[in-house]
Design an enzyme around this catalytic site. Structure first.
Site, PDB file in Angstrom:
ATOM      1  N   SER A 153     -31.458  27.321  22.208  1.00  0.00           N
ATOM      2  CA  SER A 153     -30.940  26.292  21.298  1.00  0.00           C
ATOM      3  C   SER A 153     -30.006  26.921  20.281  1.00  0.00           C
ATOM      4  CB  SER A 153     -32.084  25.588  20.565  1.00  0.00           C
ATOM      5  OG  SER A 153     -31.569  24.715  19.572  1.00  0.00           O
ATOM      6  N   TYR A 212     -39.563  26.009  15.820  1.00  0.00           N
ATOM      7  CA  TYR A 212     -38.848  25.700  17.056  1.00  0.00           C
ATOM      8  C   TYR A 212     -37.856  26.808  17.384  1.00  0.00           C
ATOM      9  CZ  TYR A 212     -35.800  23.192  20.322  1.00  0.00           C
ATOM     10  OH  TYR A 212     -35.057  22.831  21.419  1.00  0.00           O
TER      11      TYR A 212
END
Length: 248
Positions: free
Chosen positions: A144, A157
């Site tokens: 990401s 995350y």
């Protein structure tokens, strides 16, 4: 360029392939002529819809299920794909969850849930892929852009995706002599339920405007990059590709 003769038709397994980016990836690989196994964890109907869309477009596809963090379930899933299509050439790990909170406030159970899917799940699937993907194939993990953006509330995350970056680059070197590439895709803000859920419109607009192109990514944008790595990009290896419209 690789001289390995790639099996035809090629076979892809897409984890998390029943919706969002995963569905766009599965359908794009199907359009590229690959037989596609569409993985799902809990919603078989959505996976079947994806498989049916690929079949309706002239391709071959079946839904397959597994808890990606469960070694036995993942092994059985790979077995089924090989039994159905005769082998595996491309494995794409899109399965993941995102739970956001400031680091000081995050429930550690939520951290463990993300770690189990995003880190252990990627590791377990990559382990089977490393053992089974045929020469000329590709393993594509999902990282990401938030690893670079360091946005507040994304610490846990981003930590799971930083782990994906590390295992991707190391596995690429461990696959020496196999003629299998290993890379990761790092999407930026992308208009999927995973990204949009729980965000106020003001936050969405702010994230949209971070990109010079002044829009959110779409699942098809990410699928294009996956198709590149899964097909012609035989000299791209051990890389994390940031597919984010110029956000970072």
């Amino acid at each position: 360029m690789s001289t390995t003769q790639i099996a035809s038709p090629r076979v892809a397994l897409v984890t998390g392939g029943s919706g969002g980016i995963g569905r766009a990836v599965a359908e794009r690989l199907g359009a590229e002529g690959m037989a596609v196994a569409v993985h799902y964890a809990g919603n078989r109907n959505r996976a079947q819809e994806t498989a049916d869309a690929i079949t309706a477009a002239g391709g071959r596809s079946v839904p397959v299920t597994a808890d990606v963090s469960d070694e036995g379930a993942v092994t059985a899933m790979f077995d089924r794909v090989q039994e159905t299509f005769g082998g595996i050439d491309v494995v794409v790990n899109t399965a993941g969850i995102m739970l956001l909170a400031p680091l000081a406030e995050l429930d550690l159970d939520d951290f463990d849930r993300m770690h189990r899917t995003n880190v252990r799940g990627t590791f377990t699937v990559s382990q089977q892929a490393a053992r089974r993907v045929r020469p000329g194939g590709a393993i594509i993990n999902f990282s990401s852009t938030v690893v670079k953006l360091t946005l507040p509330t994304y610490a846990a995350y981003a930590a799971t995706k930083g782990a994906v970056d590390a295992m991707t680059m190391i596995l690429a070197k461990e696959m020496r002599g196999r003629d299998v590439t290993v890379n990761a895709i790092a999407p930026g803000p992308t208009a999927t339920p995973l990204f949009l859920e729980g965000k106020p419109q003001q936050a969405v607009e702010s994230l949209k405007n971070m990109a010079p192109l002044e829009r959110l990514g779409e699942p098809v944008d990410i699928a294009e990059a996956v198709a590149f790595l899964a097909g012609p990009a035989r000299w791209v290896n051990g890389q994390v590709l940031y597919i984010n419209g110029g956000v970072a």
